[in-house]
Scaffold this active site. Structure first.
Site, short mmCIF file in Angstrom:
data_model
loop_
_atom_site.label_atom_id
_atom_site.label_comp_id
_atom_site.label_asym_id
_atom_site.label_seq_id
_atom_site.Cartn_x
_atom_site.Cartn_y
_atom_site.Cartn_z
N ASP A 166 0.89 -17.59 -0.58
CA ASP A 166 1.11 -16.22 -1.04
C ASP A 166 0.79 -15.25 0.10
O ASP A 166 -0.27 -15.36 0.74
CB ASP A 166 0.22 -15.92 -2.25
CG ASP A 166 0.66 -14.66 -2.97
OD1 ASP A 166 1.49 -14.77 -3.89
OD2 ASP A 166 0.17 -13.57 -2.60
N ASN A 198 4.81 -3.44 1.49
CA ASN A 198 6.02 -2.77 1.01
C ASN A 198 5.82 -1.26 0.92
O ASN A 198 6.70 -0.47 1.29
CB ASN A 198 6.41 -3.31 -0.37
CG ASN A 198 7.16 -4.63 -0.27
OD1 ASN A 198 7.91 -4.87 0.67
ND2 ASN A 198 6.96 -5.50 -1.25
N ASP A 255 10.87 -7.74 3.02
CA ASP A 255 11.88 -8.80 3.05
C ASP A 255 11.87 -9.54 4.38
O ASP A 255 11.97 -10.77 4.43
CB ASP A 255 13.26 -8.22 2.79
CG ASP A 255 13.46 -7.76 1.35
OD1 ASP A 255 12.62 -8.11 0.50
OD2 ASP A 255 14.45 -7.05 1.09
N GLU A 271 6.46 -12.92 -3.63
CA GLU A 271 5.99 -13.32 -2.30
C GLU A 271 5.37 -14.71 -2.31
O GLU A 271 4.70 -15.10 -1.35
CB GLU A 271 4.97 -12.30 -1.77
CG GLU A 271 3.62 -12.30 -2.47
CD GLU A 271 3.58 -11.41 -3.71
OE1 GLU A 271 2.48 -10.98 -4.07
OE2 GLU A 271 4.65 -11.16 -4.30
#
Length: 340
Positions: free
Chosen positions: A217, A225, A234, A260
């Site tokens: 993770d 983000n 991304d 993620e």
């Protein structure tokens, strides 16, 4: 749990059996109807025609009604069986060039499409051995022309159908790959992961070999983000996936499980060895991402299959528990599942 490929092969075999059954049933009905309604079409040879037709209808009816019970090795015998029945009917009736020779196209089509080009050519060879002597004996020199046209048509049919079959197989393979692939990272998606997890776990357990699940993770992904934008998030996911792909062995399974979170399936490795490999991957991600616009770290949880973690779902839950432990103790680390 069977794989998508195995499931597709099983469905294809059942479909081929059903189509074979329909063809045999219809082909068997023709001589029976003609023998009873227009005996001249079979030169008055009624009983043999009825017997062969009834045999074809019986076998065809069973295949049509019970396609799942037709093994693939039996399926491979149905086209030659149909071809042989057509040839036997022609020899017993003493007919050639009356249109019945068009029935030879059916088993050839069936073999070339559902089995292989080789199977299709084998059926053409059976026709080439049986039909010309009959046609020449009944039609004289005209039988040569009739035989050439028939065998030539069958060969072209095999070539065309086999080409279409290969193209269709490529399209289906591409579609299946796309259905199992995450577009952003290029990794297997959750659907493919579930299939591979059950398949690999069953195989490893059957052979008494270890297997481990690793859950990876990205740390503080929401903050990444919010700070740098979703495009950066991304890019980070795709970059981490690339680092992981370059660091795993052939046969390992990497998948984006959602958001993620990335899963890694390690056949042949217990929890201790898997944790060691996972830490190498963690350090590689930290090192290589340091040159990215938005560097990242990952937290990793590891669980190995044991008697008390016997299913894929239980193994994933154990790895998830280890992952949360890694996050609670500071992130950017590897934790192995510790049973209570």
């Amino acid at each position: 749990m069977e794989s998508a490929g195995e499931s597709r092969r099983r469905r294809d075999t059942a479909t081929a059996a059903r189509v074979s059954g329909a063809m045999l049933f219809a082909g068997g009905a023709f001589p029976i109807v003609l023998s009873l309604a227009v005996p001249v079409t079979t030169n008055g040879v009624i009983l043999p025609s009825i017997f062969l037709g009834a045999l074809a209808m019986a076998v065809g009816g069973w295949c049509f009604v019970r396609p799942q019970r037709v093994p693939r090795r039996v399926l491979a015998l149905l086209p030659p069986f149909g071809t042989a029945l057509i040839g036997m009917a022609a020899w017993l009736d003493g007919t050639a060039g009356d249109g019945s020779e068009m029935l030879y196209v059916w088993p050839v089509l069936l073999a070339a499409y559902f089995l292989s080009m080789r199977a299709g050519l084998m059926n053409v060879a059976i026709v080439a051995v049986g039909y010309p002597p009959l046609a020449i004996s009944i039609l004289g020199p005209v039988g040569i022309t009739s035989s050439v046209y028939l065998i030539g048509t069958l060969l072209v049919t095999v070539m065309i159908v086999s080409s279409l079959r290969r193209q269709l197989a490529r399209v289906l393979d591409a579609s299946e790959h796309e259905a199992r692939t995450d577009r952003l990272t290029g990794l297997t998606n959750r659907r493919g992961w579930d299939e591979d997890l059950h398949r690999v776990l069953a195989r490893q357990q059957a052979h008494g070999q270890p297997v481990s699940v690793v859950m990876i993770d990205l740390d503080h992904f929401k903050r990444l983000n919010d700070t740098h934008g979703h495009a950066a998030g991304d890019a980070a996911l795709a970059g981490v996936a690339q680092v992981l792909q370059s660091g795993v062995r052939p046969g390992d399974v990497l998948a984006r499980l959602g958001g993620e979170e990335i899963g890694l399936l390690l056949p042949g490795r217990g929890a201790e060895e898997a944790a060691s490999e996972a830490d190498v991957l963690r350090r590689r991600i930290e090192q290589e991402s340091s040159a990215w616009p938005a560097p990242v770290t990952v937290s990793i949880g590891v669980a190995g299959a044991r008697e008390d973690v016997a299913t894929g779902e239980a193994l994933m839950e154990a790895a998830d528990s280890a992952l949360y432990a890694a996050k609670r103790t500071g992130r950017n680390r590897v934790a192995a599942f510790q049973p209570a």
